[in-house]
Design an enzyme around this catalytic site. Structure first.
Site, PDB file in Angstrom:
ATOM      1  N   HIS A   7       9.065  -8.331  -1.632  1.00  0.00           N
ATOM      2  CA  HIS A   7       8.403  -7.321  -2.106  1.00  0.00           C
ATOM      3  C   HIS A   7       9.471  -6.214  -1.781  1.00  0.00           C
ATOM      4  O   HIS A   7       9.325  -4.893  -2.999  1.00  0.00           O
ATOM      5  CB  HIS A   7       7.391  -7.268  -1.477  1.00  0.00           C
ATOM      6  CG  HIS A   7       6.491  -8.282  -1.453  1.00  0.00           C
ATOM      7  ND1 HIS A   7       6.962  -9.447  -1.141  1.00  0.00           N
ATOM      8  CD2 HIS A   7       5.335  -8.725  -2.555  1.00  0.00           C
ATOM      9  CE1 HIS A   7       5.813 -10.344  -1.420  1.00  0.00           C
ATOM     10  NE2 HIS A   7       4.686  -9.787  -1.956  1.00  0.00           N
ATOM     11  N   GLU A  79       9.355  -8.262   6.045  1.00  0.00           N
ATOM     12  CA  GLU A  79      10.154  -7.972   5.121  1.00  0.00           C
ATOM     13  C   GLU A  79      11.466  -7.326   6.498  1.00  0.00           C
ATOM     14  O   GLU A  79      12.480  -7.716   5.937  1.00  0.00           O
ATOM     15  CB  GLU A  79      10.523  -7.670   3.833  1.00  0.00           C
ATOM     16  CG  GLU A  79       9.219  -8.697   2.855  1.00  0.00           C
ATOM     17  CD  GLU A  79       9.049  -8.729   1.440  1.00  0.00           C
ATOM     18  OE1 GLU A  79       9.769  -7.890   1.045  1.00  0.00           O
ATOM     19  OE2 GLU A  79       8.621  -9.455   0.859  1.00  0.00           O
ATOM     20  N   ARG A 167     -19.302   3.074   7.222  1.00  0.00           N
ATOM     21  CA  ARG A 167     -19.803   4.860   6.955  1.00  0.00           C
ATOM     22  C   ARG A 167     -20.911   3.985   5.821  1.00  0.00           C
ATOM     23  O   ARG A 167     -20.620   3.501   5.142  1.00  0.00           O
ATOM     24  CB  ARG A 167     -18.423   4.803   5.984  1.00  0.00           C
ATOM     25  CG  ARG A 167     -17.575   6.013   6.396  1.00  0.00           C
ATOM     26  CD  ARG A 167     -16.358   6.657   5.647  1.00  0.00           C
ATOM     27  NE  ARG A 167     -15.804   7.523   6.428  1.00  0.00           N
ATOM     28  CZ  ARG A 167     -14.204   7.341   7.219  1.00  0.00           C
ATOM     29  NH1 ARG A 167     -14.624   6.101   7.694  1.00  0.00           N
ATOM     30  NH2 ARG A 167     -13.708   7.682   7.896  1.00  0.00           N
ATOM     31  N   ARG A 222     -15.774  11.527  13.247  1.00  0.00           N
ATOM     32  CA  ARG A 222     -16.726  10.778  12.666  1.00  0.00           C
ATOM     33  C   ARG A 222     -18.461  11.443  13.764  1.00  0.00           C
ATOM     34  O   ARG A 222     -19.141  11.304  13.915  1.00  0.00           O
ATOM     35  CB  ARG A 222     -16.470   9.558  12.961  1.00  0.00           C
ATOM     36  CG  ARG A 222     -15.340   8.705  12.358  1.00  0.00           C
ATOM     37  CD  ARG A 222     -15.881   8.998  10.556  1.00  0.00           C
ATOM     38  NE  ARG A 222     -16.681   8.535  10.330  1.00  0.00           N
ATOM     39  CZ  ARG A 222     -17.382   7.181  10.276  1.00  0.00           C
ATOM     40  NH1 ARG A 222     -15.782   6.126  10.706  1.00  0.00           N
ATOM     41  NH2 ARG A 222     -18.110   6.374   9.505  1.00  0.00           N
TER      42      ARG A 222
HETATM   43  O1  LIG Z   1     -11.665   8.124   9.341  1.00  0.00           O
HETATM   44  C1  LIG Z   1     -11.139   7.709   9.084  1.00  0.00           C
HETATM   45  C2  LIG Z   1      -9.765   8.725   8.586  1.00  0.00           C
HETATM   46  C3  LIG Z   1      -8.206   7.882   8.381  1.00  0.00           C
HETATM   47  N1  LIG Z   1      -8.283   7.130   8.049  1.00  0.00           N
HETATM   48  C4  LIG Z   1      -9.215   5.586   8.901  1.00  0.00           C
HETATM   49  O2  LIG Z   1      -8.631   4.490   8.697  1.00  0.00           O
HETATM   50  N2  LIG Z   1     -10.327   6.410   9.213  1.00  0.00           N
END
Ligand SMILES: O=c1cc[nH]c(=O)[nH]1
Ligand SMILES: O=P(O)(O)O[C@H]1O[C@H](CO)[C@@H](O)[C@H]1O
Length: 256
Positions: A7, A79, A167, A222
């Site tokens: 790849h 790889e 999320r 978050r």
């Molecule tokens: O919240 C996030 C921010 C960047 N990358 C992720 O996987 N999650």
């Protein structure tokens, strides 16, 4: 005639004996990383895999993107290993889940929660997704020397950006039952952050005797917001890029 891997479009002579690879997720990050070293030259670009060769104190270093997630990461790492690389430093962006971790901070992962699928193709779930001690040490030292607020700990590494990272700001707002409440549980267990490649990277490297580390710049917290600020994100990413290059230099000279 040198064999070209399936790849990446690379062969052994193109790597000039490099044993260390810097592996960002984003292909666009590759030239920026290589540009911090000397003699950067583009090697190849196929699918999500863009690669450059550059030099640190005259030692060759390959920089190759993995794309997003475990499956493409496993291909890049496999790889590169076929071509003689045995040390892998991932540099990524990440979402923090602990309130004391700020946007702009840096996280060096010691071990990852295996919320991916690809790592189970290398070792059973009882096997830890653990970073290599030399790589962790080099990344932590580099990050502290740069003056970044540095956190060291456990990362949740998920196959998906949305449900696996719980999320709800999605098209239909649904999260599969398995992940409902998972963010709170990881917080209670002291997990620092979410990203998407370290579980696969660490498991396959530990299982094969290769060294791997992961440093990530925090672009969102978050507990505060879901959408990153563009300017802060760029700064955070370039701090993490500088850190991974400094760590690579230290690892190559084994001076940590
Ligand atoms: O919240 C996030 C921010 C960047 N990358 C992720 O996987 N999650
Ligand atoms: O910035 P990178 O290295 O791509 O890392 C993070 O960003 C992507 C998600 O936006 C995932 O790959 C995650 O691990």
């Amino acid at each position: 005639m040198q064999n070209t891997v399936f790849h990446l479009g690379l062969n052994r002579s193109m790597l000039e004996g490099a044993t260390l690879a810097i592996v960002p997720g984003d292909p666009e990050r590759v030239s920026r990383i290589a540009g911090l070293m000397s003699g950067a030259k583009k090697l190849a670009s196929h699918r999500e895999f863009t690669s450059y060769l550059a030099y640190l104190d005259d030692r060759p270093v390959v920089v190759c993107s993995t794309g997003i997630g475990g499956p493409s990461t496993s291909i890049a790492i496999e790889e590169l290993a076929q071509l003689g690389v045995n040390t892998f430093l991932r540099i990524g962006t990440t979402g923090a889940i602990q309130p004391n971790v700020d946007v702009g901070d840096v996280i060096v992962t010691q071990g990852s929660v295996r919320l991916d699928g690809a790592s189970s193709h290398f070792a059973p779930m009882e096997f830890p997704a653990v970073a290599n001690f030399d790589c962790v040490t080099a990344l932590v030292n580099a990050s502290r020397e740069m003056g970044s607020k540095t956190h060291i700990g456990i990362t949740a590494s998920s196959d998906t950006f949305y449900p696996g990272q719980e999320r709800y700001d999605t098209a239909n707002g649904h999260v599969a039952a398995r992940f409902v409440g998972s963010l709170k549980e990881w917080q209670a267990l002291g997990v620092l952050n979410y990203e998407m490649e370290s579980a696969t990277l660490f498991t396959m490297c530990a299982a094969n005797g290769w060294r791997a580390g992961c440093v990530a710049g925090v672009i969102v917290n978050r507990t505060q917001q879901e959408i990153p600020n563009e300017e802060l994100m760029k700064q955070t990413e370039s701090d993490a890029v500088a850190i991974v290059v400094a760590a690579a230099r230290n690892l190559l000279s084994e001076s940590f």
